[in-house]
Design an enzyme around this catalytic site. Sequence first.
Site, PDB file in Angstrom:
ATOM      1  N   THR A 153       0.826  -1.201   0.000  1.00  0.00           N
ATOM      2  CA  THR A 153       0.000   0.000   0.000  1.00  0.00           C
ATOM      3  C   THR A 153       0.858   1.248   0.000  1.00  0.00           C
ATOM      4  O   THR A 153       1.769   1.380   0.817  1.00  0.00           O
ATOM      5  CB  THR A 153      -0.897   0.040   1.255  1.00  0.00           C
TER       6      THR A 153
ATOM      7  N   GLY B   1     -10.639  -3.671   1.201  1.00  0.00           N
ATOM      8  CA  GLY B   1      -9.846  -3.359   2.398  1.00  0.00           C
ATOM      9  C   GLY B   1     -10.065  -1.936   2.857  1.00  0.00           C
ATOM     10  O   GLY B   1     -11.064  -1.280   2.526  1.00  0.00           O
TER      11      GLY B   1
HETATM   12  C1  SD4 Z   1      -5.241  -3.776   2.726  1.00  0.00           C
HETATM   13  N1  SD4 Z   1      -4.086  -2.023   3.856  1.00  0.00           N
HETATM   14  O1  SD4 Z   1      -5.874  -3.898   1.699  1.00  0.00           O
HETATM   15  C2  SD4 Z   1      -4.016  -2.902   2.712  1.00  0.00           C
HETATM   16  C3  SD4 Z   1      -2.803  -3.753   2.678  1.00  0.00           C
HETATM   17  C4  SD4 Z   1      -1.573  -3.106   3.215  1.00  0.00           C
HETATM   18  O2  SD4 Z   1       0.504  -3.213   4.008  1.00  0.00           O
HETATM   19  O3  SD4 Z   1      -1.502  -1.965   3.530  1.00  0.00           O
HETATM   20  N2  SD4 Z   1      -0.543  -3.812   3.424  1.00  0.00           N
HETATM   21  O4  SD4 Z   1      -5.530  -4.373   3.770  1.00  0.00           O
END
Ligand code: SD4
Length: 356
Positions: free
Chosen positions: A221, A251
């Site tokens: 992300t 998410g």
């Molecule tokens: C999610 N927040 O879709 C994202 C994944 C992420 O570090 O940030 N990973 O859950």
Amino acid sequence: MAIRNLLITLLLLFTSFSMALGHEVGNLGHYPVVVSTWPFVEAVRAAWRAIESGFSAVDAVVEGCSACEELRCDGTVGPGGSPDENGETTLDALVMNGATMEVGAVAAMKYVKDGIKAARLVMQHTGHTLLVGEQASAFAISMGLPGPTNLSSSESVQKWSKWKENRCQPNFWKNIVPVDSCGPYHPKDIAELGKGTCSSANLMAAVESRSSHIGLHNHDTISMAVIDKEGHIAVGTSTNGATYKIPGRVGDGPIAGSSSYADDEVGACGATGDGDIMMRFLPCYQVVESMRLGMEPKLAAQDAIKRIARKFPDFVGAVFAINKNGLHAGACHGWTFQYSVRSPEREDVEVFTVFP
Ligand code: SD4
């Protein structure tokens, strides 16, 4: 005169104290500033170039996050990463204008690789905030973005094939049968769940699988904040979410206040980590509202993370916080976090490391 001097001394003392808190760093009033999760240095440089050449904060955020999508930062922002259970890659993205509190977002978007640009189109050309799934893709294509495009890559297909060979382990299911092979899955008998042993084993399986999904080499992300030359603030997030997610999963990425949040009057926040948990707490909304009430960015960031960790001690995640004066800090839980900053005080992007 004496009172004035005393006040100035107190002010200086207060300022040096806040600048010395951990790695909390000051940039008082020196705009512009670009901050992003992780060492996504090229993305920060792209946003910086945009802001230097007169782009708005929103457009600079889009330039920065787009750069990450094109580069597939960490191999996973943008297309070609995080296959879901069907082997497909889908995108979640959001952009927010802290001057107007407008938000545009897309979730579980297929066939279009430009997540953050699609989010901006939602903000600019609709009265909505969030479009999802194939309708989000159709909207983005109708508004001129390239597509339909296959978002899979040879790496994502290979990853998915290995996961299938490994009996679809780990996965995000819980309280289901079968537990140790691929679906179709069915709810476990409720009466059996009540007996305890099976449900706790199942819960452990869920916890284990969670921590193996989000880790140091799986932080897909980018959340970015930009304060432009006039002090206007924008944020954005782009991700292809969680690997082996159940199709349809959305998410925290496209949720305003969870993955990122901005208000010109206060500052901004960006998040990364286990979105399924984090989106229940809106950590970035929490950070900005805490700063509004007078908290320093470091305390606001730590407080938001602690609120989640109190309820979910195994959660993995992080936030950065920046106030409208450019003072920034980070906080994390379950992993070591890094965030990147470009400001006029430095020649290039600086990466800060935050320990849990
Ligand atoms: C999610 N927040 O879709 C994202 C994944 C992420 O570090 O940030 N990973 O859950």
